[in-house]
Structures are given as structure tokens and as C-alpha cells.
Design a protein around this motif. Structure first.
Motif, PDB file in Angstrom:
ATOM      1  N   ALA A 197       0.809  -1.260   0.096  1.00 53.94           N
ATOM      2  CA  ALA A 197       0.055   0.196   0.069  1.00 53.94           C
ATOM      3  C   ALA A 197       0.774   1.354   0.016  1.00 53.94           C
ATOM      4  O   ALA A 197       1.933   1.230   0.667  1.00 53.94           O
ATOM      5  N   LEU A 198       0.401   2.288  -0.672  1.00 53.49           N
ATOM      6  CA  LEU A 198       1.085   3.699  -0.680  1.00 53.49           C
ATOM      7  C   LEU A 198       0.151   4.667   0.009  1.00 53.49           C
ATOM      8  O   LEU A 198      -1.147   4.759  -0.275  1.00 53.49           O
ATOM      9  N   ARG A 199       0.724   5.368   0.817  1.00 53.44           N
ATOM     10  CA  ARG A 199      -0.313   6.422   1.440  1.00 53.44           C
ATOM     11  C   ARG A 199       0.495   7.876   1.051  1.00 53.44           C
ATOM     12  O   ARG A 199       1.621   8.246   1.506  1.00 53.44           O
ATOM     13  N   LEU A 200      -0.195   8.576   0.366  1.00 57.27           N
ATOM     14  CA  LEU A 200       0.189   9.816  -0.157  1.00 57.27           C
ATOM     15  C   LEU A 200      -0.554  11.140   0.656  1.00 57.27           C
ATOM     16  O   LEU A 200      -1.625  11.063   0.610  1.00 57.27           O
ATOM     17  N   GLN A 201       0.219  12.077   1.093  1.00 55.50           N
ATOM     18  CA  GLN A 201      -0.149  13.037   1.869  1.00 55.50           C
ATOM     19  C   GLN A 201       0.533  14.366   1.496  1.00 55.50           C
ATOM     20  O   GLN A 201       1.417  14.255   0.851  1.00 55.50           O
ATOM     21  N   TYR A 202      -0.479  15.557   1.656  1.00 57.64           N
ATOM     22  CA  TYR A 202       0.258  16.920   1.153  1.00 57.64           C
ATOM     23  C   TYR A 202       0.083  17.707   2.188  1.00 57.64           C
ATOM     24  O   TYR A 202      -0.785  17.539   3.197  1.00 57.64           O
ATOM     25  N   SER A 203       0.826  18.944   2.393  1.00 54.72           N
ATOM     26  CA  SER A 203       0.416  19.808   3.221  1.00 54.72           C
ATOM     27  C   SER A 203       0.719  21.377   2.699  1.00 54.72           C
ATOM     28  O   SER A 203       1.770  21.315   1.716  1.00 54.72           O
ATOM     29  N   ALA A 204      -0.062  22.309   3.229  1.00 61.03           N
ATOM     30  CA  ALA A 204       0.296  23.554   2.817  1.00 61.03           C
ATOM     31  C   ALA A 204       1.107  24.226   3.689  1.00 61.03           C
ATOM     32  O   ALA A 204       1.749  25.560   3.360  1.00 61.03           O
ATOM     33  N   ASP A 205       1.484  23.680   4.933  1.00 61.36           N
ATOM     34  CA  ASP A 205       2.291  24.476   5.872  1.00 61.36           C
ATOM     35  C   ASP A 205       3.413  23.461   6.596  1.00 61.36           C
ATOM     36  O   ASP A 205       4.089  23.941   7.224  1.00 61.36           O
ATOM     37  N   GLY A 206       3.434  22.380   6.067  1.00 64.09           N
ATOM     38  CA  GLY A 206       4.447  21.389   6.522  1.00 64.09           C
ATOM     39  C   GLY A 206       4.266  20.799   8.157  1.00 64.09           C
ATOM     40  O   GLY A 206       5.001  20.290   8.589  1.00 64.09           O
ATOM     41  N   LEU A 207       2.984  21.063   8.566  1.00 66.02           N
ATOM     42  CA  LEU A 207       2.556  20.902   9.800  1.00 66.02           C
ATOM     43  C   LEU A 207       1.342  19.838   9.864  1.00 66.02           C
ATOM     44  O   LEU A 207       1.255  18.861  10.541  1.00 66.02           O
ATOM     45  N   THR A 208       0.205  20.014   9.045  1.00 67.20           N
ATOM     46  CA  THR A 208      -0.804  19.492   8.920  1.00 67.20           C
ATOM     47  C   THR A 208      -0.788  18.711   7.494  1.00 67.20           C
ATOM     48  O   THR A 208      -0.734  19.256   6.422  1.00 67.20           O
ATOM     49  N   TRP A 209      -1.055  17.073   7.536  1.00 61.50           N
ATOM     50  CA  TRP A 209      -0.958  16.577   6.438  1.00 61.50           C
ATOM     51  C   TRP A 209      -2.182  15.731   5.851  1.00 61.50           C
ATOM     52  O   TRP A 209      -2.321  14.363   6.254  1.00 61.50           O
ATOM     53  N   PRO A 210      -3.292  16.528   5.238  1.00 62.65           N
ATOM     54  CA  PRO A 210      -4.410  15.518   4.887  1.00 62.65           C
ATOM     55  C   PRO A 210      -3.959  14.363   3.751  1.00 62.65           C
ATOM     56  O   PRO A 210      -3.009  14.388   3.164  1.00 62.65           O
ATOM     57  N   LEU A 211      -4.576  13.382   3.871  1.00 68.03           N
ATOM     58  CA  LEU A 211      -4.556  12.332   2.894  1.00 68.03           C
ATOM     59  C   LEU A 211      -5.009  12.740   1.340  1.00 68.03           C
ATOM     60  O   LEU A 211      -6.110  13.241   1.281  1.00 68.03           O
ATOM     61  N   GLU A 229       4.811   5.335  11.402  1.00 69.16           N
ATOM     62  CA  GLU A 229       3.673   4.543  11.815  1.00 69.16           C
ATOM     63  C   GLU A 229       2.683   5.206  12.494  1.00 69.16           C
ATOM     64  O   GLU A 229       2.726   5.694  13.564  1.00 69.16           O
ATOM     65  N   LYS A 230       1.779   5.880  11.676  1.00 69.72           N
ATOM     66  CA  LYS A 230       0.718   6.526  12.336  1.00 69.72           C
ATOM     67  C   LYS A 230      -0.664   6.272  11.540  1.00 69.72           C
ATOM     68  O   LYS A 230      -0.655   5.512  10.688  1.00 69.72           O
ATOM     69  N   SER A 231      -1.753   6.304  12.453  1.00 66.76           N
ATOM     70  CA  SER A 231      -2.921   5.997  12.019  1.00 66.76           C
ATOM     71  C   SER A 231      -3.363   6.783  10.598  1.00 66.76           C
ATOM     72  O   SER A 231      -2.820   7.862  10.499  1.00 66.76           O
ATOM     73  N   LEU A 232      -4.253   6.072   9.838  1.00 62.17           N
ATOM     74  CA  LEU A 232      -4.631   6.747   8.675  1.00 62.17           C
ATOM     75  C   LEU A 232      -5.190   8.168   8.662  1.00 62.17           C
ATOM     76  O   LEU A 232      -5.059   9.066   8.087  1.00 62.17           O
ATOM     77  N   HIS A 233      -5.847   8.588   9.883  1.00 61.62           N
ATOM     78  CA  HIS A 233      -6.290   9.707   9.926  1.00 61.62           C
ATOM     79  C   HIS A 233      -5.692  10.735  10.915  1.00 61.62           C
ATOM     80  O   HIS A 233      -6.268  11.763  11.482  1.00 61.62           O
ATOM     81  N   ASP A 234      -4.310  10.433  11.297  1.00 64.54           N
ATOM     82  CA  ASP A 234      -3.520  11.166  12.100  1.00 64.54           C
ATOM     83  C   ASP A 234      -2.950  12.295  11.024  1.00 64.54           C
ATOM     84  O   ASP A 234      -2.023  11.837  10.174  1.00 64.54           O
ATOM     85  N   LEU A 235      -3.165  13.297  11.089  1.00 63.19           N
ATOM     86  CA  LEU A 235      -2.840  14.451  10.216  1.00 63.19           C
ATOM     87  C   LEU A 235      -1.218  15.111  10.648  1.00 63.19           C
ATOM     88  O   LEU A 235      -1.022  16.167   9.922  1.00 63.19           O
ATOM     89  N   SER A 236      -0.678  14.855  11.510  1.00 64.26           N
ATOM     90  CA  SER A 236       0.428  15.262  11.930  1.00 64.26           C
ATOM     91  C   SER A 236       1.714  14.735  11.071  1.00 64.26           C
ATOM     92  O   SER A 236       1.730  13.736  10.347  1.00 64.26           O
TER      93      SER A 236
END
Length: 191
Positions: free
Chosen positions: A130-144, A184-191
Motif C-alpha cells: 500500500a502507498l499512502r500519499l499526503q500533502y501539506s500547505a504548511d509542513g505541519l498538517t498532512w491531509p490524505l 507508523e501513524k493511524s490513517l487519520h493522524d494529520l501530523s
């Protein structure tokens, strides 16, 4: 970026200094395989390093997107038929956040980016198949951005990419690169 990175389709203009990779794209560059348009391109610029097993890769991207299909972001490759690219791509008159997953053929998924598209972050994590791809506008909060299956071959290459299918001359700066063991973070951990 470290010495173990290498080019897939090295651009004519690039430099590396103090943890930053600066690239100016060549004409007509892209990664795309068949879907919708019917053509195949493997001419985009990618600066990658080999990886085995699970990992997390993160990067900051700065660029002035202005022409149709200007793009820059993350690249993950198993071979020329199996890869993922993601980032900002100029499309329909505006920069959009998106990804292309290629497993024999390319798909394309895009969305509106609410931050500053000239300065953003991407994170890619591989866990098994599996691949999990996240993005961030500020380097702090990482939505899926995307969660997808990717063939379970444990070898690949990960890094950054940029392309300009309709022109040349996009200036891109990649920085704050981190390649580390899987976060190793849960799927909805945005950090």
C-alpha cells in the motif's frame, strides 16, 4: 539531497547546493501511459534513490506553475509500467493538487489546492503493498491525498519529479528532503 540520488531523464539545467535541488525543465517532458490520450511518455525529470521495503519520503516543493500541465512533486517507481507521481499540476487554468497512478496504464485524480501552490509539501509512505500519499500547505498538517494498492515488489526508487509537457522553463526548487523508516501513524493522524 544525498549522493545516492540519480537522474531519470536528467534536465539540461539543474544544480544542487545546501540541501536544495533546483531544476529548470526541458521541452515536452512528462510521465504518462496510454489512458485517454493514447500516448506514452517517459521523458519527465525524476531525481530518485533506490529503496527496499517500507519507508516514508517527504519533500518541500516551490515552483511558479503557469502553463498547461506544468507539474512538480513526488515520484515513486518500480519500472516504466508501474509508478506514481503526485504534486501540483497546472490544469484548467489553475494549479491543482493531484496524483497519477500507473499500473500498466495511467489514471489521473485532481482536486483544488487551498494553500499556496507555489510552496507546498508532499509525503509518501509505503507499507507492504500500500502507498499512502499526503500533502501539506504548511509542513505541519498532512491531509490524505491518496491511498492505493501498489504491487508488493519490495524494491523501487523514490524521489522528486517535474515536467512541462507543453513548454520548457519551469523553475522548481526541492528542499527539506527526508527519507526515513515508515512513519507508523493511524490513517487519520494529520501530523
Amino acid at each position: 539531497m544525498q549522493d545516492r540520488f540519480y537522474w531519470i531523464n536528467q534536465p539540461q539545467q539543474w544544480s544542487q547546493n545546501a540541501g536544495e535541488l533546483k531544476v529548470v525543465t526541458d521541452t515536452g517532458t512528462d510521465f504518462w501511459l496510454k489512458t485517454w490520450y493514447g500516448f506514452e511518455r517517459f521523458s519527465g525529470h525524476a531525481f530518485v534513490t533506490d529503496v527496499v521495503g517500507d519507508f516514508t519520503f517527504q519533500v518541500r516543493v516551490r515552483a511558479g506553475f503557469s502553463a498547461l500541465y506544468d507539474q512538480a512533486g513526488i515520484f515513486y517507481l518500480a519500472d516504466e509500467q508501474h509508478w506514481l507521481k503526485a504534486g501540483i499540476e497546472f490544469n484548467d487554468g489553475a494549479p491543482a493538487i493531484g496524483s497519477v497512478l500507473t499500473l500498466g496504464q495511467s489514471d489521473w485524480a485532481t482536486g483544488i489546492f487551498s494553500g499556496d501552490p507555489a510552496d507546498f509539501w508532499l509525503r509518501l509512505s509505503r507499507k507492504g503493498d500500500a502507498l499512502r500519499l499526503q500533502y501539506s500547505a504548511d509542513g505541519l498538517t498532512w491531509p490524505l491525498l491518496r491511498l492505493c494498492h501498489f504491487p508488493a515488489d519490495q524494491r523501487g526508487a523514490v524521489g522528486v519529479m517535474c515536467c512541462t509537457p507543453e513548454r520548457s522553463g519551469l523553475e522548481v526548487c526541492f528542499s527539506d528532503v527526508k527519507l526515513q523508516p515508515l512513519l507508523e501513524k493511524s490513517l487519520h493522524d494529520l501530523s
